[in-house]
Design a protein around this motif. Structure first.
Motif, PDB file in Angstrom:
ATOM      1  N   GLU A 246      11.073   7.499 -38.519  1.00 37.69           N
ATOM      2  CA  GLU A 246      11.234   8.670 -38.581  1.00 37.69           C
ATOM      3  C   GLU A 246      10.466   9.057 -39.973  1.00 37.69           C
ATOM      4  O   GLU A 246      10.341  10.316 -40.899  1.00 37.69           O
ATOM      5  CB  GLU A 246      12.089   9.212 -39.460  1.00 37.69           C
ATOM      6  CG  GLU A 246      12.674   8.400 -39.990  1.00 37.69           C
ATOM      7  CD  GLU A 246      14.774   7.151 -39.470  1.00 37.69           C
ATOM      8  OE1 GLU A 246      14.636   6.888 -40.672  1.00 37.69           O
ATOM      9  OE2 GLU A 246      15.158   7.674 -38.435  1.00 37.69           O
ATOM     10  N   TYR A 247       8.955   7.994 -40.488  1.00 38.70           N
ATOM     11  CA  TYR A 247       8.386   7.980 -41.511  1.00 38.70           C
ATOM     12  C   TYR A 247       6.989   8.649 -40.266  1.00 38.70           C
ATOM     13  O   TYR A 247       6.222   8.750 -39.870  1.00 38.70           O
ATOM     14  CB  TYR A 247       7.593   7.006 -42.037  1.00 38.70           C
ATOM     15  CG  TYR A 247       8.723   6.395 -43.269  1.00 38.70           C
ATOM     16  CD1 TYR A 247       9.900   7.120 -43.876  1.00 38.70           C
ATOM     17  CD2 TYR A 247      10.158   5.275 -42.434  1.00 38.70           C
ATOM     18  CE1 TYR A 247      10.047   6.552 -44.089  1.00 38.70           C
ATOM     19  CE2 TYR A 247      10.693   5.052 -42.826  1.00 38.70           C
ATOM     20  CZ  TYR A 247      11.434   5.321 -44.085  1.00 38.70           C
ATOM     21  OH  TYR A 247      12.490   5.242 -44.461  1.00 38.70           O
ATOM     22  N   LEU A 248       6.756  10.285 -41.601  1.00 36.17           N
ATOM     23  CA  LEU A 248       5.454  10.217 -42.232  1.00 36.17           C
ATOM     24  C   LEU A 248       4.175  10.693 -42.917  1.00 36.17           C
ATOM     25  O   LEU A 248       5.199  10.960 -43.479  1.00 36.17           O
ATOM     26  CB  LEU A 248       5.063  12.113 -40.582  1.00 36.17           C
ATOM     27  CG  LEU A 248       4.029  12.666 -41.057  1.00 36.17           C
ATOM     28  CD1 LEU A 248       2.966  12.104 -39.422  1.00 36.17           C
ATOM     29  CD2 LEU A 248       4.138  14.444 -40.533  1.00 36.17           C
ATOM     30  N   PHE A 249       3.534   9.889 -42.288  1.00 39.94           N
ATOM     31  CA  PHE A 249       1.914   9.856 -43.296  1.00 39.94           C
ATOM     32  C   PHE A 249       0.928  11.514 -43.680  1.00 39.94           C
ATOM     33  O   PHE A 249       0.263  11.432 -42.650  1.00 39.94           O
ATOM     34  CB  PHE A 249       1.083   8.797 -43.414  1.00 39.94           C
ATOM     35  CG  PHE A 249      -0.139   8.612 -44.578  1.00 39.94           C
ATOM     36  CD1 PHE A 249      -0.168   7.914 -45.464  1.00 39.94           C
ATOM     37  CD2 PHE A 249      -1.829   8.671 -44.455  1.00 39.94           C
ATOM     38  CE1 PHE A 249      -0.519   7.677 -46.284  1.00 39.94           C
ATOM     39  CE2 PHE A 249      -2.005   8.993 -45.101  1.00 39.94           C
ATOM     40  CZ  PHE A 249      -2.169   8.278 -46.354  1.00 39.94           C
ATOM     41  N   VAL A 250       0.528  12.162 -44.421  1.00 39.43           N
ATOM     42  CA  VAL A 250       0.311  12.927 -44.360  1.00 39.43           C
ATOM     43  C   VAL A 250      -1.074  12.668 -45.422  1.00 39.43           C
ATOM     44  O   VAL A 250      -0.590  12.699 -46.556  1.00 39.43           O
ATOM     45  CB  VAL A 250       0.959  14.071 -44.449  1.00 39.43           C
ATOM     46  CG1 VAL A 250       2.056  14.440 -42.943  1.00 39.43           C
ATOM     47  CG2 VAL A 250       1.892  14.692 -45.903  1.00 39.43           C
ATOM     48  N   TYR A 251      -2.117  13.099 -45.503  1.00 37.99           N
ATOM     49  CA  TYR A 251      -2.931  13.043 -45.833  1.00 37.99           C
ATOM     50  C   TYR A 251      -4.122  14.690 -46.099  1.00 37.99           C
ATOM     51  O   TYR A 251      -5.065  14.544 -47.416  1.00 37.99           O
ATOM     52  CB  TYR A 251      -4.192  12.134 -45.522  1.00 37.99           C
ATOM     53  CG  TYR A 251      -4.250  12.453 -44.098  1.00 37.99           C
ATOM     54  CD1 TYR A 251      -6.378  13.087 -44.060  1.00 37.99           C
ATOM     55  CD2 TYR A 251      -4.410  11.653 -43.503  1.00 37.99           C
ATOM     56  CE1 TYR A 251      -6.791  13.322 -43.365  1.00 37.99           C
ATOM     57  CE2 TYR A 251      -4.537  11.626 -41.992  1.00 37.99           C
ATOM     58  CZ  TYR A 251      -5.741  12.687 -42.052  1.00 37.99           C
ATOM     59  OH  TYR A 251      -6.337  12.926 -40.675  1.00 37.99           O
ATOM     60  N   GLY A 252      -3.745  15.731 -45.425  1.00 45.33           N
ATOM     61  CA  GLY A 252      -4.608  16.985 -45.751  1.00 45.33           C
ATOM     62  C   GLY A 252      -4.269  18.009 -46.110  1.00 45.33           C
ATOM     63  O   GLY A 252      -2.964  18.227 -46.926  1.00 45.33           O
ATOM     64  N   THR A 253      -4.186  18.976 -44.767  1.00 45.94           N
ATOM     65  CA  THR A 253      -3.613  20.953 -44.943  1.00 45.94           C
ATOM     66  C   THR A 253      -2.298  20.547 -44.853  1.00 45.94           C
ATOM     67  O   THR A 253      -1.414  21.590 -45.435  1.00 45.94           O
ATOM     68  CB  THR A 253      -4.516  21.096 -44.257  1.00 45.94           C
ATOM     69  OG1 THR A 253      -3.662  20.660 -42.605  1.00 45.94           O
ATOM     70  CG2 THR A 253      -5.463  21.303 -43.704  1.00 45.94           C
TER      71      THR A 253
ATOM     72  N   ILE B 168     -13.934  17.945 -42.711  1.00 45.45           N
ATOM     73  CA  ILE B 168     -14.763  18.438 -40.683  1.00 45.45           C
ATOM     74  C   ILE B 168     -14.705  19.540 -40.787  1.00 45.45           C
ATOM     75  O   ILE B 168     -15.199  20.102 -39.917  1.00 45.45           O
ATOM     76  CB  ILE B 168     -13.177  18.437 -40.802  1.00 45.45           C
ATOM     77  CG1 ILE B 168     -13.001  16.926 -40.426  1.00 45.45           C
ATOM     78  CG2 ILE B 168     -13.405  18.666 -38.813  1.00 45.45           C
ATOM     79  CD1 ILE B 168     -13.156  15.964 -39.465  1.00 45.45           C
ATOM     80  N   GLY B 169     -14.688  20.377 -42.596  1.00 43.06           N
ATOM     81  CA  GLY B 169     -14.879  21.490 -42.677  1.00 43.06           C
ATOM     82  C   GLY B 169     -13.833  22.562 -43.071  1.00 43.06           C
ATOM     83  O   GLY B 169     -13.439  22.145 -45.319  1.00 43.06           O
ATOM     84  N   ASN B 170     -13.086  23.177 -42.563  1.00 36.12           N
ATOM     85  CA  ASN B 170     -11.630  24.215 -44.010  1.00 36.12           C
ATOM     86  C   ASN B 170     -10.363  22.314 -44.247  1.00 36.12           C
ATOM     87  O   ASN B 170      -9.638  22.847 -43.960  1.00 36.12           O
ATOM     88  CB  ASN B 170     -11.032  24.617 -42.770  1.00 36.12           C
ATOM     89  CG  ASN B 170     -12.057  25.836 -43.256  1.00 36.12           C
ATOM     90  OD1 ASN B 170     -12.669  25.881 -44.254  1.00 36.12           O
ATOM     91  ND2 ASN B 170     -12.367  26.820 -41.911  1.00 36.12           N
TER      92      ASN B 170
ATOM     93  N   LEU C 270     -20.517  12.991 -40.366  1.00 36.72           N
ATOM     94  CA  LEU C 270     -19.744  13.674 -41.346  1.00 36.72           C
ATOM     95  C   LEU C 270     -20.155  13.457 -42.087  1.00 36.72           C
ATOM     96  O   LEU C 270     -20.138  12.407 -42.950  1.00 36.72           O
ATOM     97  CB  LEU C 270     -18.101  13.587 -40.319  1.00 36.72           C
ATOM     98  CG  LEU C 270     -17.988  15.029 -39.526  1.00 36.72           C
ATOM     99  CD1 LEU C 270     -16.506  14.458 -39.392  1.00 36.72           C
ATOM    100  CD2 LEU C 270     -17.992  16.044 -39.825  1.00 36.72           C
ATOM    101  N   LEU C 271     -19.438  14.436 -43.711  1.00 42.72           N
ATOM    102  CA  LEU C 271     -19.139  14.014 -44.886  1.00 42.72           C
ATOM    103  C   LEU C 271     -18.252  13.674 -44.920  1.00 42.72           C
ATOM    104  O   LEU C 271     -17.468  13.370 -45.440  1.00 42.72           O
ATOM    105  CB  LEU C 271     -19.153  15.078 -45.954  1.00 42.72           C
ATOM    106  CG  LEU C 271     -20.023  15.367 -47.194  1.00 42.72           C
ATOM    107  CD1 LEU C 271     -21.151  14.292 -47.945  1.00 42.72           C
ATOM    108  CD2 LEU C 271     -19.848  16.429 -48.441  1.00 42.72           C
ATOM    109  N   VAL C 272     -18.462  11.938 -45.474  1.00 45.00           N
ATOM    110  CA  VAL C 272     -17.191  10.987 -46.269  1.00 45.00           C
ATOM    111  C   VAL C 272     -16.604  11.828 -47.285  1.00 45.00           C
ATOM    112  O   VAL C 272     -17.342  11.861 -48.661  1.00 45.00           O
ATOM    113  CB  VAL C 272     -17.332   9.962 -46.150  1.00 45.00           C
ATOM    114  CG1 VAL C 272     -16.997   8.659 -46.982  1.00 45.00           C
ATOM    115  CG2 VAL C 272     -18.221   8.724 -45.055  1.00 45.00           C
TER     116      VAL C 272
END
Length: 130
Positions: free
Chosen positions: A6-13, A44-46, A121-123
């Motif tokens: 039930e764990y979610l790792f988020v790193y972006g939007t 990736i862009g936005n 893609l830019l790192v």
């Protein structure tokens, strides 16, 4: 819940408080702790895309959330991430269970990983999106 996590790792939007889906996540979970996994973060862009790479000398950093109702929350977020059979194949992002490093342990978490080639893609060297 498949595999029981039930764990979610988020790193972006989904960390951006102006994003309605980030608000949805916040209302349907609680922050657990910070985490990271061996891999690379790309612009990736936005938005960013992360890939797992055990050989990488870099990490992707983010936050781990404990989901109140994993099935319904993940169904909603799958739509946001364009993950599933109803979306163009191959999906741009896939939801996978990975091991995320926390302050005191390894924790199995869902994460949305970039699923297309990263050539050109830019790192994001810091491994942090926001």
């Amino acid at each position: 819940m498949e595999n029981g996590t039930e764990y979610l790792f988020v790193y972006g939007t989904l960390l951006d408080e102006s994003n309605p889906y980030a608000v949805f996540l916040k209302e349907n979970s609680r922050f657990f702790q910070k985490g990271r996994f061996k891999g690379e973060l790309y612009n990736i862009g936005n938005y960013p895309g992360a890939i797992v790479n055990q050989m990488a000398g870099t990490f992707v950093y983010g936050s781990i959330f404990l989901l109140n109702d994993p099935n319904s929350v993940l169904n909603e977020l799958d739509d946001y991430e364009g993950f599933g059979d109803d979306f163009v194949q191959p999906n741009e992002f896939v939801r996978k269970l990975i091991e995320v490093e926390t302050e005191d342990a390894m924790l199995s978490c869902w994460v949305y990983l970039f699923n297309h080639p990263v050539d050109g893609l830019l790192v994001i060297e810091s491994g942090k999106y926001l």
